[in-house]
Write a protein that holds these residues in place. Structure first.
Motif, PDB file in Angstrom:
ATOM      1  N   PHE A 427       0.821  -1.213   0.000  1.00 34.96           N
ATOM      2  CA  PHE A 427       0.000   0.000   0.000  1.00 34.96           C
ATOM      3  C   PHE A 427       0.854   1.262   0.000  1.00 34.96           C
ATOM      4  CE2 PHE A 427      -2.649  -3.356   1.739  1.00 34.96           C
ATOM      5  CZ  PHE A 427      -3.843  -3.172   1.051  1.00 34.96           C
ATOM      6  N   GLU A 428       1.948   1.244   0.732  1.00 29.94           N
ATOM      7  CA  GLU A 428       2.817   2.426   0.779  1.00 29.94           C
ATOM      8  C   GLU A 428       3.454   2.689  -0.582  1.00 29.94           C
ATOM      9  OE1 GLU A 428       3.136   4.498   3.142  1.00 29.94           O
ATOM     10  OE2 GLU A 428       2.076   3.466   4.755  1.00 29.94           O
ATOM     11  N   ASP A 429       3.906   1.623  -1.236  1.00 25.36           N
ATOM     12  CA  ASP A 429       4.521   1.779  -2.557  1.00 25.36           C
ATOM     13  C   ASP A 429       3.508   2.305  -3.569  1.00 25.36           C
ATOM     14  OD1 ASP A 429       6.869   0.809  -1.510  1.00 25.36           O
ATOM     15  OD2 ASP A 429       6.570  -1.239  -2.231  1.00 25.36           O
ATOM     16  N   LEU A 430       2.306   1.734  -3.546  1.00 25.23           N
ATOM     17  CA  LEU A 430       1.276   2.188  -4.484  1.00 25.23           C
ATOM     18  C   LEU A 430       0.895   3.636  -4.206  1.00 25.23           C
ATOM     19  CD1 LEU A 430      -0.764   1.732  -6.735  1.00 25.23           C
ATOM     20  CD2 LEU A 430      -2.334   0.768  -5.034  1.00 25.23           C
ATOM     21  N   ALA A 431       0.804   4.001  -2.925  1.00 29.36           N
ATOM     22  CA  ALA A 431       0.455   5.380  -2.576  1.00 29.36           C
ATOM     23  C   ALA A 431       1.493   6.360  -3.117  1.00 29.36           C
ATOM     24  CB  ALA A 431       0.320   5.523  -1.068  1.00 29.36           C
ATOM     25  N   ALA A 432       2.770   6.000  -3.050  1.00 23.87           N
ATOM     26  CA  ALA A 432       3.819   6.879  -3.566  1.00 23.87           C
ATOM     27  C   ALA A 432       3.659   7.078  -5.071  1.00 23.87           C
ATOM     28  CB  ALA A 432       5.187   6.295  -3.246  1.00 23.87           C
ATOM     29  N   ILE A 433       3.326   6.006  -5.784  1.00 28.41           N
ATOM     30  CA  ILE A 433       3.142   6.102  -7.233  1.00 28.41           C
ATOM     31  C   ILE A 433       1.894   6.925  -7.549  1.00 28.41           C
ATOM     32  CG2 ILE A 433       2.683   4.776  -9.332  1.00 28.41           C
ATOM     33  CD1 ILE A 433       4.277   2.479  -8.056  1.00 28.41           C
ATOM     34  N   LEU A 434       0.816   6.686  -6.808  1.00 28.82           N
ATOM     35  CA  LEU A 434      -0.407   7.459  -7.025  1.00 28.82           C
ATOM     36  C   LEU A 434      -0.183   8.931  -6.716  1.00 28.82           C
ATOM     37  CD1 LEU A 434      -3.039   4.993  -5.505  1.00 28.82           C
ATOM     38  CD2 LEU A 434      -2.879   5.682  -7.908  1.00 28.82           C
ATOM     39  N   ALA A 435       0.613   9.221  -5.699  1.00 28.14           N
ATOM     40  CA  ALA A 435       0.913  10.613  -5.372  1.00 28.14           C
ATOM     41  C   ALA A 435       1.685  11.284  -6.501  1.00 28.14           C
ATOM     42  CB  ALA A 435       1.701  10.686  -4.065  1.00 28.14           C
ATOM     43  N   GLU A 436       2.628  10.547  -7.068  1.00 28.53           N
ATOM     44  CA  GLU A 436       3.370  11.078  -8.214  1.00 28.53           C
ATOM     45  C   GLU A 436       2.413  11.362  -9.367  1.00 28.53           C
ATOM     46  OE1 GLU A 436       6.564   9.502 -11.583  1.00 28.53           O
ATOM     47  OE2 GLU A 436       6.243   8.319  -9.750  1.00 28.53           O
ATOM     48  N   ALA A 437       1.504  10.412  -9.620  1.00 31.20           N
ATOM     49  CA  ALA A 437       0.552  10.580 -10.721  1.00 31.20           C
ATOM     50  C   ALA A 437      -0.407  11.740 -10.460  1.00 31.20           C
ATOM     51  CB  ALA A 437      -0.230   9.286 -10.930  1.00 31.20           C
ATOM     52  N   ALA A 438      -0.774  11.920  -9.186  1.00 27.82           N
ATOM     53  CA  ALA A 438      -1.721  12.977  -8.837  1.00 27.82           C
ATOM     54  C   ALA A 438      -1.097  14.360  -8.880  1.00 27.82           C
ATOM     55  CB  ALA A 438      -2.296  12.716  -7.438  1.00 27.82           C
ATOM     56  N   GLY A 439       0.245  14.410  -8.831  1.00 28.52           N
ATOM     57  CA  GLY A 439       0.920  15.700  -8.817  1.00 28.52           C
ATOM     58  C   GLY A 439       1.043  16.262  -7.422  1.00 28.52           C
ATOM     59  N   ALA A 440       0.951  15.378  -6.396  1.00 28.97           N
ATOM     60  CA  ALA A 440       1.034  15.839  -5.010  1.00 28.97           C
ATOM     61  C   ALA A 440       2.472  15.838  -4.535  1.00 28.97           C
ATOM     62  CB  ALA A 440       0.194  14.935  -4.110  1.00 28.97           C
ATOM     63  N   ARG A 441       2.775  16.732  -3.599  1.00 23.16           N
ATOM     64  CA  ARG A 441       4.067  16.730  -2.938  1.00 23.16           C
ATOM     65  C   ARG A 441       3.927  16.024  -1.605  1.00 23.16           C
ATOM     66  NH1 ARG A 441       5.573  22.835  -2.745  1.00 23.16           N
ATOM     67  NH2 ARG A 441       3.304  23.030  -2.695  1.00 23.16           N
ATOM     68  N   HIS A 442       5.028  15.463  -1.097  1.00 19.40           N
ATOM     69  CA  HIS A 442       4.972  14.664   0.128  1.00 19.40           C
ATOM     70  C   HIS A 442       4.583  15.519   1.322  1.00 19.40           C
ATOM     71  CE1 HIS A 442       5.828  11.264   2.694  1.00 19.40           C
ATOM     72  NE2 HIS A 442       6.542  12.054   3.474  1.00 19.40           N
ATOM     73  N   ARG A 443       3.690  14.972   2.111  1.00 18.76           N
ATOM     74  CA  ARG A 443       3.260  15.620   3.339  1.00 18.76           C
ATOM     75  C   ARG A 443       3.969  14.961   4.514  1.00 18.76           C
ATOM     76  NH1 ARG A 443      -3.059  15.765   4.605  1.00 18.76           N
ATOM     77  NH2 ARG A 443      -2.969  17.478   3.142  1.00 18.76           N
ATOM     78  N   ALA A 444       4.037  15.656   5.619  1.00 23.48           N
ATOM     79  CA  ALA A 444       4.683  15.098   6.809  1.00 23.48           C
ATOM     80  C   ALA A 444       4.094  13.744   7.155  1.00 23.48           C
ATOM     81  CB  ALA A 444       4.502  16.050   7.998  1.00 23.48           C
ATOM     82  N   SER A 445       4.973  12.773   7.446  1.00 26.36           N
ATOM     83  CA  SER A 445       4.533  11.401   7.652  1.00 26.36           C
ATOM     84  C   SER A 445       3.693  11.247   8.903  1.00 26.36           C
ATOM     85  CB  SER A 445       5.743  10.464   7.740  1.00 26.36           C
ATOM     86  OG  SER A 445       6.591  10.869   8.805  1.00 26.36           O
ATOM     87  N   GLY A 446       3.695  12.228   9.803  1.00 22.48           N
ATOM     88  CA  GLY A 446       2.892  12.109  11.014  1.00 22.48           C
ATOM     89  C   GLY A 446       1.410  12.313  10.776  1.00 22.48           C
ATOM     90  N   HIS A 447       1.007  12.786   9.604  1.00 26.42           N
ATOM     91  CA  HIS A 447      -0.417  13.006   9.339  1.00 26.42           C
ATOM     92  C   HIS A 447      -1.147  11.681   9.258  1.00 26.42           C
ATOM     93  CE1 HIS A 447      -3.990  14.917   7.583  1.00 26.42           C
ATOM     94  NE2 HIS A 447      -4.050  13.829   6.843  1.00 26.42           N
ATOM     95  N   ARG A 448      -2.295  11.624   9.890  1.00 25.92           N
ATOM     96  CA  ARG A 448      -3.104  10.409   9.833  1.00 25.92           C
ATOM     97  C   ARG A 448      -4.419  10.721   9.145  1.00 25.92           C
ATOM     98  NH1 ARG A 448      -1.650   6.150  12.650  1.00 25.92           N
ATOM     99  NH2 ARG A 448      -3.773   5.373  12.743  1.00 25.92           N
ATOM    100  N   ALA A 449      -4.878   9.765   8.320  1.00 30.29           N
ATOM    101  CA  ALA A 449      -6.139   9.963   7.599  1.00 30.29           C
ATOM    102  C   ALA A 449      -7.311   9.841   8.561  1.00 30.29           C
ATOM    103  CB  ALA A 449      -6.284   8.914   6.499  1.00 30.29           C
ATOM    104  N   ARG A 450      -8.343  10.612   8.305  1.00 30.05           N
ATOM    105  CA  ARG A 450      -9.563  10.477   9.076  1.00 30.05           C
ATOM    106  C   ARG A 450     -10.253   9.194   8.672  1.00 30.05           C
ATOM    107  NH1 ARG A 450     -13.510  15.294   8.226  1.00 30.05           N
ATOM    108  NH2 ARG A 450     -13.588  14.373   6.158  1.00 30.05           N
ATOM    109  N   PRO A 451     -10.813   8.413   9.596  1.00 29.48           N
ATOM    110  CA  PRO A 451     -11.515   7.182   9.226  1.00 29.48           C
ATOM    111  C   PRO A 451     -12.595   7.475   8.193  1.00 29.48           C
ATOM    112  CG  PRO A 451     -11.263   7.336  11.601  1.00 29.48           C
ATOM    113  CD  PRO A 451     -10.815   8.650  11.040  1.00 29.48           C
ATOM    114  N   CYS A 452     -12.716   6.598   7.209  1.00 35.74           N
ATOM    115  CA  CYS A 452     -13.624   6.867   6.098  1.00 35.74           C
ATOM    116  C   CYS A 452     -14.744   5.842   5.978  1.00 35.74           C
ATOM    117  CB  CYS A 452     -12.842   6.899   4.780  1.00 35.74           C
ATOM    118  SG  CYS A 452     -11.723   8.308   4.707  1.00 35.74           S
ATOM    119  N   THR A 453     -15.018   5.093   7.025  1.00 37.87           N
ATOM    120  CA  THR A 453     -16.079   4.091   6.966  1.00 37.87           C
ATOM    121  C   THR A 453     -17.424   4.667   7.351  1.00 37.87           C
ATOM    122  OG1 THR A 453     -15.529   3.438   9.215  1.00 37.87           O
ATOM    123  CG2 THR A 453     -14.526   2.181   7.428  1.00 37.87           C
ATOM    124  N   ALA A 454     -17.476   5.943   7.753  1.00 38.98           N
ATOM    125  CA  ALA A 454     -18.748   6.573   8.082  1.00 38.98           C
ATOM    126  C   ALA A 454     -18.629   8.058   7.802  1.00 38.98           C
ATOM    127  CB  ALA A 454     -19.095   6.339   9.554  1.00 38.98           C
TER     128      ALA A 454
END
Length: 477
Positions: A427-454
């Motif tokens: 998942f980490e490797d794919l996320a890096a590739i998707l970020a490159e494709a999206a044109g995003a720059r790296h964000r601080a690794s301490g950021h956590r995603a908000r739960p998305c199941t609700a």
């Protein structure tokens, strides 16, 4: 011919004229090959401007109902659309050239229940004794009714969710009709509506479903039908909340001629509960429950339940074609729905899909990539440029679906859809590739995603455009 057309027109607008001619084509009164009167002669017969008739002719030509052949005149056609012009055909990458194809929207085969035990259990059971039997196995209908989100007047089984949508569009939508759809929405639905010359009316969404204000505005256009995906909306993964369903039903209550079609395409692998506007408007809601994602695409089965007039019309029309969906496959589905081991297997698949969504969402968030995947097997990812993103992913051997075919009107930024349900690891490797494709720059690794199941506790944000405090898709906050 001129008198036939003039006599069929009761609304002398361009839309009304096109609808009248379309009805004559559909009833066979204007068969394929018929040469239509000239624009000027129709205008004179109706007492209107030739410009209005020309506009009606252009609408019919755009829908593939007629064709102008220069000085030879204008002729009625049998409507056809080249495959390459369909939105559906633009979604899937070429699996022969991309080893990791996440464009397909299909479930992970290894998470589907094993059909072999069910096939052995039904054995050579005699399931059909007459071609005039009911289209649904009686025991299967009992089980389906127990699982339905509201008491349906009638239930039938067809060959998958798209077959159901096709038949419902054919039964309830006519040329020129306005039809409310989510924006973004499932591309084959837009193809179906275009094939009958309907006009899609897009409504925006937020994390709780279709926005009530958007539906209220759309209802002012006097639509014939509203098409919704109540759970794990494709492509965003949004599921309609019970309160939002009640709010939408309240708006629709005053529009008695509008039917609602709900496509519950994800079925038993959804984490959200089954919610339906049919709990409030049972006489006007047709609910479609697919078993392709949860129990197997090769079963080719979906159940349709709702008002008797519509569901019976679908079942009766099928008597002139396939008649019924395979009773052998219906028996297999019945076994799968009632077998405790299979029920546990589907529940395990549901948990695994949720795990994959959460892992990739968290990894993408760490790279500053905006994505939604609240439920189901798909993920909707904001990118700076759709075409650049697809080419970048293809260079890494990864296929994704472009966002444009899902959009009725532009969303204010480009997107791609990734079938996250097919992502098993890295998942980490794919996320890096998707970020490159999206044109995003790296964000601080301490950021956590908000739960998305609700849906979030705060008021839902629209999905159709970035809010004022959010930067353009793919850019660092």
């Amino acid at each position: 011919m001129l008198q036939l057309i003039a006599g069929a027109v009761d609304d002398r607008t361009a839309r009304g004229i096109a609808a009248a001619v379309s009805r004559l084509v559909h009833t066979g009164e204007l068969p394929a090959g018929t040469r239509l009167p000239t624009v000027r002669s129709v205008a004179q017969a109706l007492g209107i401007s030739p410009t209005t008739v020309s506009e009606a002719w252009r609408s019919l030509a755009s829908a593939g109902a007629i064709q102008t052949r220069g000085r030879s005149g204008t002729f009625v056609l049998t409507p056809t659309r080249p495959r390459q012009k369909m939105r559906f055909s633009r979604l899937v990458a070429n699996p022969s050239t991309l080893p990791h194809d996440f464009s397909t929207g299909v479930p992970d085969h290894d998470l589907l229940p094993d059909l072999a035990p069910a096939l052995r259990r039904i054995g050579d059971t005699r399931l059909t004794t007459s071609y005039l039997e009911d289209p649904v196995l009686p025991r299967l209908e009992v089980v389906l009714r127990e699982r339905w989100p509201y008491p349906p007047q009638q239930v039938t089984v067809v060959d998958g969710a798209l077959d159901a949508l096709d038949r419902l569009v054919g039964a309830s939508v006519r040329f020129g009709a306005h039809v409310v759809v989510e924006n973004p929405t499932f591309p084959p639905l837009l193809d179906l509506l275009e094939s009958v010359g309907a006009v899609p009316v897009p409504v925006s969404m937020d994390a709780a479903g279709v926005e009530p204000s958007a539906l209220a505005a759309a209802l002012e256009q006097s639509p014939t039908a509203v098409f919704l995906q109540p759970r794990a909306h494709n492509p965003t993964g949004v599921s309609t909340t019970p309160q939002r369903a009640a709010d939408l039903a309240a708006l629709l209550a005053g529009h008695e001629s509008v039917i609602v079609v709900e496509d519950d395409h994800i079925g038993d692998i959804a984490t959200a509960p089954a919610v339906s506007l049919g709990a409030h408007l049972p006489d006007r809601v047709v609910h479609v429950r697919s078993f392709s994602k949860s129990h197997g695409p090769d079963l080719r089965l979906a159940a349709v339940g709702g008002p008797a007039a519509l569901v019976t019309a679908i079942a009766d029309r099928r008597l002139l074609g396939p008649g019924w969906s395979s009773r052998v496959l219906q028996a297999v589905l019945l076994d799968l729905l009632t077998d405790p081991a299979t029920v546990r297997a589907v529940a395990a698949a549901r948990r695994e899909y949720a795990r994959r969504r959460d892992l990739l969402l968290a990894a993408l968030a760490a790279h500053g990539v905006e994505a939604t995947a609240a439920d189901g097997i798909n993920m909707w990812i904001a990118v700076r440029d759709q075409q650049v993103a697809l080419v970048t992913l293809a260079a890494h051997g990864i296929g994704a679906a472009p966002g444009a075919p899902f959009e009725v009107r532009p969303l204010g930024g480009d997107h791609i859809r990734v079938t996250v349900g097919l992502v098993r690891d890295s998942f980490e490797d794919l996320a890096a590739i998707l970020a490159e494709a999206a044109g995003a720059r790296h964000r601080a690794s301490g950021h956590r995603a908000r739960p998305c199941t609700a849906p979030p506790a705060d008021p839902p944000r629209p999905l159709t455009a970035p809010p004022a405090d959010r930067p353009a898709p793919g850019r660092l906050r």
